[in-house]
Design a protein around this motif. Structure first.
Motif, PDB file in Angstrom:
ATOM      1  N   HIS A 276     -36.807 -50.279 -20.482  1.00  0.00           N
ATOM      2  CA  HIS A 276     -36.854 -51.392 -21.436  1.00  0.00           C
ATOM      3  C   HIS A 276     -36.256 -52.668 -20.859  1.00  0.00           C
ATOM      4  O   HIS A 276     -36.103 -53.647 -21.576  1.00  0.00           O
ATOM      5  N   TRP A 285     -33.881 -58.698 -17.782  1.00  0.00           N
ATOM      6  CA  TRP A 285     -34.312 -59.060 -19.129  1.00  0.00           C
ATOM      7  C   TRP A 285     -34.561 -57.815 -19.988  1.00  0.00           C
ATOM      8  O   TRP A 285     -35.095 -56.818 -19.507  1.00  0.00           O
ATOM      9  N   LYS A 287     -36.613 -56.126 -23.018  1.00  0.00           N
ATOM     10  CA  LYS A 287     -37.925 -56.294 -23.660  1.00  0.00           C
ATOM     11  C   LYS A 287     -37.784 -56.304 -25.189  1.00  0.00           C
ATOM     12  O   LYS A 287     -38.356 -55.462 -25.896  1.00  0.00           O
ATOM     13  N   SER A 288     -37.046 -57.248 -25.694  1.00  0.00           N
ATOM     14  CA  SER A 288     -36.801 -57.279 -27.141  1.00  0.00           C
ATOM     15  C   SER A 288     -38.036 -57.697 -27.938  1.00  0.00           C
ATOM     16  O   SER A 288     -38.123 -57.441 -29.145  1.00  0.00           O
ATOM     17  N   THR A 289     -39.019 -58.343 -27.264  1.00  0.00           N
ATOM     18  CA  THR A 289     -40.252 -58.700 -27.971  1.00  0.00           C
ATOM     19  C   THR A 289     -41.021 -57.461 -28.418  1.00  0.00           C
ATOM     20  O   THR A 289     -41.823 -57.530 -29.353  1.00  0.00           O
ATOM     21  N   ASP A 296     -38.037 -62.332 -24.994  1.00  0.00           N
ATOM     22  CA  ASP A 296     -37.156 -61.361 -24.336  1.00  0.00           C
ATOM     23  C   ASP A 296     -35.811 -62.025 -24.032  1.00  0.00           C
ATOM     24  O   ASP A 296     -35.716 -63.244 -23.885  1.00  0.00           O
ATOM     25  N   ARG A 344     -33.154 -57.489 -31.536  1.00  0.00           N
ATOM     26  CA  ARG A 344     -32.309 -57.320 -30.361  1.00  0.00           C
ATOM     27  C   ARG A 344     -31.502 -56.026 -30.407  1.00  0.00           C
ATOM     28  O   ARG A 344     -31.368 -55.320 -29.407  1.00  0.00           O
TER      29      ARG A 344
END
Length: 553
Positions: A276, A285, A287-289, A296, A344
């Motif tokens: 992730h 980064w 991958k919060s999207t 992100d 998040r």
């Protein structure tokens, strides 16, 4: 008969029907959980169930045909007087007066336990709320979370969960530096820094630091003295304020410990192997999207240092890996400006290889105070904001807690201070508390008149007012369950307001103590039992909101 008892009886009736072969499940079909609900129109009966519609395809018959078969079985249940089929296959059930009224005895015998169950037994829920920065008194947003969070904890405990109330102590970051500089400036007789904190509390804390550390201004590092001692005093004040508001915590977690104990650095190396996270432009980064975030988020900056979100991930990891009370579910109660944290924090769980559903985020909206129709904006102690102590001073703990909890957290609140100080039915907390006090007064008068509940004939409770009150009382366990399931304590407040209304109407139509030379009868005894049941449920509901149930008003 409680709704749970009726649901169980219907389940047994359905099982008997399947065993006899009158209904047969198709291969692989499973039976749903059977529930009964109060019909919107009470002329349709005491309870209704849609079980015939739920299982029609599972047994290969049309719903009305299933309803016809089941109605005959349900009609044989003790306490059921009549079963009618309505519409496409709804079953409306009427209980005989004795079976319906037995709920009063059930409530009185269960006492404080009525409305509780073990639905969430074995589950540890970490509930983090308030978590105000230790740089000033608790503002109204934090006050709302204090009331809602503690009420939710009580409700989850009523459902059998083990709840850990947690306060996240933000003692790592620039806000602590600004706080320390503000204290130092005040002790030196200077104005607060441009980005500092004002209000009388800064003077109070600065004076307390100087009293404990008279050498502070001449020490090697004055700002550090004011930082350490000032944060300690501020946090002591916050704890006391919350305790006086009937809110106590099991864990006070220090954000700084994540960095001092190396947990963040340790986490950063681990995260580099997570699917992730990805490496781009010299940074790592998240991958919060993937979980609904608008972009992100950087976890490890290009200089190798941790971004702020790394602390959030480390904190979640700590919650679920503790030797004592590791969290099965972590609930975060955050302010209106924290919507971005939902995605998040769920992404943080995924990055650690956990189920994102173990993270739940509740977002609370704004609270405004109104007096004489105008906003209340200033606090003597805090300078520019209204704080918890201001609200309690104006209306008291009970009214403050009740009012903050009776609304969905999704909605903004305008609290009318004039209304909350009125001793009238316009004031919701007075309305409910007065109903409880009235049940106690009725019980005292009945005792003086010689009425007791040593014998109880539930069939005596057969008036329209009796039936309405009995119907509302029986819904309390379901209200608690829904409040826990949906994380909505306001459902309890709205329920007990409905109960208070039903009780006040019943009181106007039903006398419990005999009048004049009237002899004591089974009707008086039955009504006393119902009165006491109403008092018990009102008390239980108020307790779940952390509000007192007065016996006299």
């Amino acid at each position: 008969m409680t709704p749970e008892e009726l649901s169980d009886a219907i389940s047994t009736a359905l099982a008997t029907t399947l065993e006899s072969g009158e209904l047969t499940l198709v291969d692989g079909a499973e039976l749903p959980e059977i529930r009964v609900e109060r019909p919107k129109n009470r002329d349709h009966g005491d309870w209704a169930t849609n079980v015939a519609l739920q299982i029609s395809k599972k047994v290969g018959k049309n719903p009305r045909e299933v309803a016809t078969i089941l109605s005959e079985k349900i009609a044989q249940i003790d306490g059921v007087a009549q079963v009618d089929i309505a519409g496409p296959g709804f079953l409306n059930i009427i209980l005989d007066a004795g079976a319906a009224g037995e709920i009063a005895r059930t409530i009185v015998e269960a006492g404080e336990k009525f409305g509780t169950n073990s639905e969430l037994a074995g589950q540890t829920i970490n509930l983090e709320f308030v978590s105000a920065n230790p740089t000033g008194p608790i503002h109204l947003g934090g006050t709302r979370w204090a009331a809602v969070g503690d009420s939710l904890a009580r409700i989850l405990q009523a459902e059998g969960a083990h709840v850990v109330r947690e306060y996240y102590f933000n003692d790592h970051g620039t806000q602590i530096d600004r706080f320390a500089r503000s204290l130092l400036a005040r002790a030196q007789g200077n104005a607060a820094p441009e980005d500092g904190y004002g209000g009388e509390y800064i003077t109070d804390i600065a004076n307390r630091v100087m009293a404990e550390h008279p050498e502070a201004l001449t020490s090697e590092d004055p700002q550090e003295v004011f930082r350490a001692a000032g944060v300690k005093f501020m946090f002591e004040d916050i704890k006391k304020t919350l305790h006086d508001f009937k809110v106590d915590f099991d864990v006070f977690f220090h954000e700084n410990s994540l960095f001092e104990e190396g947990k963040v650095d340790e986490l950063l190396e681990k995260l580099k192997t997570s699917e992730h996270l990805y490496f781009k432009d010299g940074a790592w980064w998240l991958k919060s999207t993937d979980f609904g975030d608008d972009k992100d988020r950087v976890v490890i900056k290009s200089d190798g240092n941790a971004a702020y979100i790394a602390g959030d991930i480390a904190y979640f990891q700590d919650k679920i890996n503790r030797p004592e009370n590791p969290a099965d579910i972590a609930i975060y109660m955050l302010g209106a400006d924290h919507h971005g944290y939902v995605a998040r924090l769920k992404a943080a769980a995924a990055a650690l290889g956990d189920n994102p559903d173990r993270v739940e985020v509740m977002i609370g909206q704004m609270v405004n105070l109104v007096r004489d129709g105008k906003p209340v904006r200033m606090s003597k102690r805090a300078g520019t904001i209204v704080i918890l102590e201001d609200l309690v001073e104006a209306v008291g703990v009970d009214a403050a807690r009740y009012t903050l909890t009776r609304y969905s957290v999704d909605s903004n609140i305008d609290i009318d201070l004039d209304l909350l100080t009125k001793q009238s039915n316009e004031n919701p907390v007075f309305y409910v508390q007065y109903a409880h006090a009235r049940t106690c007064n009725v019980a005292r008068n009945a005792e003086k008149a010689g009425v007791d509940t040593s014998s109880f004939d539930a069939s005596q409770l057969n008036t329209e007012a009796d039936n309405e009150l009995i119907a509302v009382l029986s819904q309390f366990p379901q209200a608690v369950k829904e409040a826990a399931t949906f994380r909505e304590p306001h459902r309890i407040a709205r329920y007990i307001e409905t109960l208070a209304g039903s009780y006040h109407r019943w009181y106007g139509n039903s006398h419990v103590a005999p009048k004049g030379e009237e002899e004591i009868t089974d009707l008086h005894r039955a009504r006393l039992m119902l009165n006491n049941a109403a008092g018990q449920v009102l008390s239980n509901g108020l307790n779940m909101l952390g509000v007192t149930a007065p016996e006299k008003m």
